[in-house]
Design a protein around this motif. Structure first.
Motif, PDB file in Angstrom:
ATOM      1  N   SER A  61       0.655  -1.469   0.517  1.00 50.61           N
ATOM      2  CA  SER A  61       0.045  -0.199   0.126  1.00 50.61           C
ATOM      3  C   SER A  61       0.728   1.366  -0.111  1.00 50.61           C
ATOM      4  CB  SER A  61      -1.010   0.057   0.908  1.00 50.61           C
ATOM      5  OG  SER A  61      -0.169  -0.304   2.704  1.00 50.61           O
ATOM      6  N   VAL A  62       2.103   1.129   0.453  1.00 53.96           N
ATOM      7  CA  VAL A  62       2.650   2.328   0.726  1.00 53.96           C
ATOM      8  C   VAL A  62       4.163   2.621  -0.530  1.00 53.96           C
ATOM      9  CG1 VAL A  62       2.458   2.527   2.627  1.00 53.96           C
ATOM     10  CG2 VAL A  62       4.877   1.247   2.038  1.00 53.96           C
ATOM     11  N   LYS A  63       4.162   1.305  -1.364  1.00 59.10           N
ATOM     12  CA  LYS A  63       5.059   1.011  -2.196  1.00 59.10           C
ATOM     13  C   LYS A  63       5.034   2.440  -3.057  1.00 59.10           C
ATOM     14  CE  LYS A  63       5.939  -4.051  -2.207  1.00 59.10           C
ATOM     15  NZ  LYS A  63       5.663  -5.026  -3.057  1.00 59.10           N
ATOM     16  N   GLY A  64       6.715   2.936  -4.418  1.00 55.71           N
ATOM     17  CA  GLY A  64       6.299   4.065  -4.256  1.00 55.71           C
ATOM     18  C   GLY A  64       5.950   5.532  -4.021  1.00 55.71           C
ATOM     19  N   ARG A  65       5.621   5.558  -3.020  1.00 59.18           N
ATOM     20  CA  ARG A  65       5.072   6.524  -1.798  1.00 59.18           C
ATOM     21  C   ARG A  65       5.974   6.731  -1.152  1.00 59.18           C
ATOM     22  NH1 ARG A  65       0.243   7.253   0.151  1.00 59.18           N
ATOM     23  NH2 ARG A  65       0.018   5.298   1.101  1.00 59.18           N
ATOM     24  N   PHE A  66       6.129   6.246  -0.038  1.00 58.32           N
ATOM     25  CA  PHE A  66       7.292   6.048   1.465  1.00 58.32           C
ATOM     26  C   PHE A  66       8.542   5.477   1.480  1.00 58.32           C
ATOM     27  CE2 PHE A  66       3.340   5.805   4.436  1.00 58.32           C
ATOM     28  CZ  PHE A  66       3.135   6.179   3.808  1.00 58.32           C
ATOM     29  N   THR A  67       9.592   6.217   1.412  1.00 60.50           N
ATOM     30  CA  THR A  67      11.377   5.562   1.269  1.00 60.50           C
ATOM     31  C   THR A  67      11.334   5.403   2.625  1.00 60.50           C
ATOM     32  OG1 THR A  67      10.938   6.810  -0.487  1.00 60.50           O
ATOM     33  CG2 THR A  67      13.399   6.264   0.785  1.00 60.50           C
TER      34      THR A  67
END
Length: 124
Positions: A61-67
């Motif tokens: 759900s957070v891949k590509g948005r959170f690091t």
């Protein structure tokens, strides 16, 4: 072992926040550090994990948005959150445990040490 989470707040949809997890009493390099979140009435869910032994993991759900990242010099782990959505609203917690993140990094019972939560609210 102590963990101090900070950086939460109110942000509009599409905005960004950076959470910090300051660790003391142990050396980051030997531990997995994970972020979890818990919305009201819902179970605690894994968001991301980092360790020197096996790298980084993210919930779909957070891949590509959170690091997730780590600064060994200051013993701090960060969670950069971009393109935030209302569904990201939750209390966010950092947790740690000796060793790698592993394939079960998202299971909250895996972690022995927890910081207090920091509230993230995504709303217009």
């Amino acid at each position: 072992v102590q963990l101090q989470a900070s950086g939460g707040g109110l942000v509009q949809p599409g905005g960004s926040l950076r959470l910090s997890c300051a660790a003391s009493g142990f050396t980051l390099g030997y531990y997995a550090i994970a972020w979890f979140r818990q919305a009201p009435g819902r179970e605690r869910r894994g968001v991301s994990c980092i360790s020197s032994r096996d790298g980084t993991y993210y919930a779909d759900s957070v891949k590509g948005r959170f690091t997730i990242s780590r600064d060994n010099a200051t013993n701090t782990v960060y969670l950069q959150m971009n393109s935030l959505e209302p569904e990201d609203t939750a209390d966010y917690y950092c947790a740690s445990d000796p060793g790698p993140c592993g394939k079960t990094w998202y299971v909250w019972r895996t972690y022995a040490y927890w910081g207090q939560g920091t509230l993230v609210t995504v709303s217009s």
